[in-house]
Design an enzyme around this catalytic site. Structure first.
Site, PDB file in Angstrom:
ATOM      1  N   LYS A   1      -1.235  41.846   0.101  1.00 18.86           N
ATOM      2  CA  LYS A   1      -0.534  41.880   1.393  1.00 18.86           C
ATOM      3  C   LYS A   1      -0.145  43.311   1.790  1.00 18.86           C
ATOM      4  O   LYS A   1      -0.018  43.619   2.973  1.00 18.86           O
ATOM      5  CB  LYS A   1       0.717  40.997   1.370  1.00 18.86           C
ATOM      6  CG  LYS A   1       0.486  39.550   0.947  1.00 18.86           C
ATOM      7  CD  LYS A   1      -0.399  38.782   1.908  1.00 18.86           C
ATOM      8  CE  LYS A   1      -0.287  37.270   1.766  1.00 18.86           C
ATOM      9  NZ  LYS A   1      -0.864  36.717   0.528  1.00 18.86           N
TER      10      LYS A   1
HETATM   11  C1  LIG Z   1      -1.518  35.486   0.316  1.00 19.72           C
HETATM   12  C2  LIG Z   1      -2.286  35.392  -0.943  1.00 19.72           C
HETATM   13  C3  LIG Z   1      -3.503  34.703  -1.014  1.00 19.72           C
HETATM   14  C4  LIG Z   1      -4.059  33.925   0.154  1.00 19.72           C
HETATM   15  O1  LIG Z   1      -4.468  34.771   1.214  1.00 19.72           O
HETATM   16  P1  LIG Z   1      -4.647  34.153   2.675  1.00 19.72           P
HETATM   17  O2  LIG Z   1      -4.923  35.310   3.549  1.00 19.72           O
HETATM   18  O3  LIG Z   1      -3.338  33.500   2.995  1.00 19.72           O
HETATM   19  O4  LIG Z   1      -5.751  33.159   2.595  1.00 19.72           O
HETATM   20  C5  LIG Z   1      -4.211  34.730  -2.205  1.00 19.72           C
HETATM   21  N1  LIG Z   1      -3.732  35.382  -3.289  1.00 19.72           N
HETATM   22  C6  LIG Z   1      -2.558  36.044  -3.252  1.00 19.72           C
HETATM   23  C7  LIG Z   1      -2.085  36.719  -4.487  1.00 19.72           C
HETATM   24  C8  LIG Z   1      -1.799  36.088  -2.091  1.00 19.72           C
HETATM   25  O5  LIG Z   1      -0.633  36.754  -2.062  1.00 19.72           O
END
Ligand SMILES: *Cc1c(COP(=O)(O)O)cnc(C)c1O
Length: 510
Positions: free
Chosen positions: A115
């Protein structure tokens, strides 16, 4: 370039306005009115430049009311060495005996999950958007989080003048490291609230607040403007598109270990993406549409496998048991960004998309037509891993490659294994495949230690003990942001029901 709502009920707006708002006023998501294209030579040129140049190349195609110089300034600040160590998006050859399997590590930022890749630059884009739109009011960011968006948003916006952040996380739905990261957050403009519910409850709550005119009016009177840091905000998606270009460029530049062969421009690469809200994998789809030679996109779910079922049957059905898993950031039953993809594969038919989303809200399910499903299946293949398979996979990757991965990434590896058993073209080598690694294993210390040292190992051991043992076993260093977490002061203790979210959004800072 203009942005339109997937539901067709809001006027087109320029990119800065789409980022400022986060969600379109009709409740739809903003999508670009056209998808820019890269020529093969332009992609090849990316192999010779550093990450910041790559991301500026992609951002400047979509965010046309920011100047390239402005975007470069933001990117340099966001992706510098103080924030990403050793690099923002390193590509790693996992199997020393094969040039087929690679891993794109996206968790080298301040909060140790992918993120950060978007949330380090989003504050710059948003601040500039406010300026460009002539609203120098306080912007209050609402973030629903399945564990990782919350901390990344807090770190991105902490102490930035003119902004504040309110994060809602599911009270029993995040890992211990994720909870501590958020509960110990510093910064006078940060507020963290646990919600008695699931991520889906918090995301629905945030969307409702953002689309509510009465809330907007009340905050407007106080000089505050609401926006979103979730992947419903277009500003989250564009930086994510860029790292798929970067991975491809790195493959072009790579000299694989013997007996591997270098990749030529045009060779199609498959990507495996651990998926929850469908933001990350949607970014890969945009990259493909822009001309990046991408083959299949493998959509990997945990036991909350709504997407895997949908990609097989064309029926999206959220009316099912919700499972808490050891990959909590993907414990999601309503994947918001799928709406953007449906908008595209339905030929930008806003009426049809509105109908499906209406069905989802009213009945908890919708069903797309066979033509749309076929289009989806040309690119996407879904699959899932339950917790037992996830644990097994962490262990297997460690045994085979001497490498420790987090549970979300392990879900991706497991699903790859499953979909690879299908027959390919006889005689042809399997496609080069990049597994997207979304979090550091240290964020999920208990599950990873259980996988490595035996079931139940983590019970009775504190978080810092587990992280130290994991560091000793893996030879990796505990990420700076997770070191000493248990000794930090807890600053946020509020727990509220979902019905209290609007009040928090309004009165979080008095
Ligand atoms: C948010 C997240 C995901 C999923 O990603 P999306 O964009 O919501 O599909 C997968 N793995 C981790 C560690 C995340 O923080």
């Amino acid at each position: 370039m203009d942005y339109v709502s997937t539901r067709g009920g809001s006027p087109a707006v320029p990119s800065a306005e789409a980022i400022r708002r986060g969600l379109a006023p009709d409740g739809g998501l903003y999508v670009p009115s056209e998808i820019p294209a890269f020529e093969p030579e332009e992609i090849e040129a990316l192999a010779r430049v550093p990450f910041v140049d790559r991301i500026v190349a992609v951002l400047s195609r979509f965010l046309t009311d920011y100047t390239p110089a402005e975007l470069r300034r933001y990117a340099e600040e966001a992706y510098g060495e103080e924030r990403f160590q050793p690099a923002p998006a390193p590509l790693v050859q996992l199997n020393p005996y094969s040039d087929r399997l690679w891993m794109l590590e996206l968790w080298h930022g301040p909060t140790a999950a992918f993120k950060d890749m978007a949330l380090q630059i989003l504050p710059h884009l948003l601040k500039a958007a406010l300026r460009k739109c002539g609203t120098e009011r306080e912007v209050r960011i609402l973030a629903a989080t399945s564990g990782d968006t919350g901390k990344a948003a807090l770190e991105g916006f902490k102490d930035i003048p003119g902004t504040s952040v309110v994060v809602f996380y599911p009270a029993r739905g995040v890992s211990e490291a994720q909870r501590l990261q958020m509960a110990t957050q510093e910064g006078a403009n940060c507020r963290v609230v646990a919600v008695e519910g699931t991520f889906d409850d918090t995301q629905a709550g945030v969307k409702e607040i953002l689309a509510d005119a009465a809330t907007a009016a009340e905050l407007d009177a106080a000089g505050v403007f609401l926006s979103s840091a979730n992947s419903i905000n277009w500003g989250r998606l564009v930086p994510q598109i860029a790292y798929y270009f970067s991975a491809y460029a790195d493959l072009l530049a790579a000299v694989p270990k013997e007996p591997g062969v270098p990749m030529k421009m045009g060779e199609r690469v498959d990507f495996v993406v651990p998926t929850g809200n469908f933001g990350n994998i949607l970014a890969a789809w945009y990259a493909k549409r822009m001309g990046l030679p991408v083959g299949r996109l493998v959509c990997a779910s945990n036991r909350n496998k709504v997407l895997a079922d949908f990609l097989r049957t064309g029926v999206y059905d959220r009316r099912r048991e919700f499972h808490r898993t050891i990959s909590p950031s993907m414990d999601i039953l309503v994947s918001s960004n799928l709406e953007r993809l449906l908008h595209e594969v339905s030929g930008r038919d806003a009426a049809r998309v509105s109908g499906w989303m209406g069905d989802l809200a009213a009945k908890g399910s919708y069903s797309v037509d066979p033509a749309a499903l076929r289009t989806l299946q040309e690119t996407f293949v879904g699959g899932f891993a339950d917790d037992a398979a996830t644990i097994r996979t962490i262990r297997e990757i460690y045994d085979r490659f001497d490498h420790v991965v987090d549970p979300h990434t392990a879900v991706g590896f497991h699903v790859l294994e499953r979909v690879s058993t299908r027959p390919g073209t006889p005689g042809a080598p399997p496609p080069r495949t990049v597994v997207v690694s979304t979090a550091s294993p240290f964020k999920f210390g208990a599950s990873v230690c259980d996988a490595l040292f035996g079931n139940g190992y983590s019970r009775g051991r504190g978080e810092d003990v587990l992280l130290q043992e994991l560091a000793a076993e893996s030879g990796l260093a505990v990420p700076a942001g997770l070191d000493g977490l248990t000794r930090k002061e807890i600053r946020h203790t509020a727990v509220i029901p979902p019905s209290g979210m609007r009040d928090e959004a309004l009165r979080a800072f008095g």
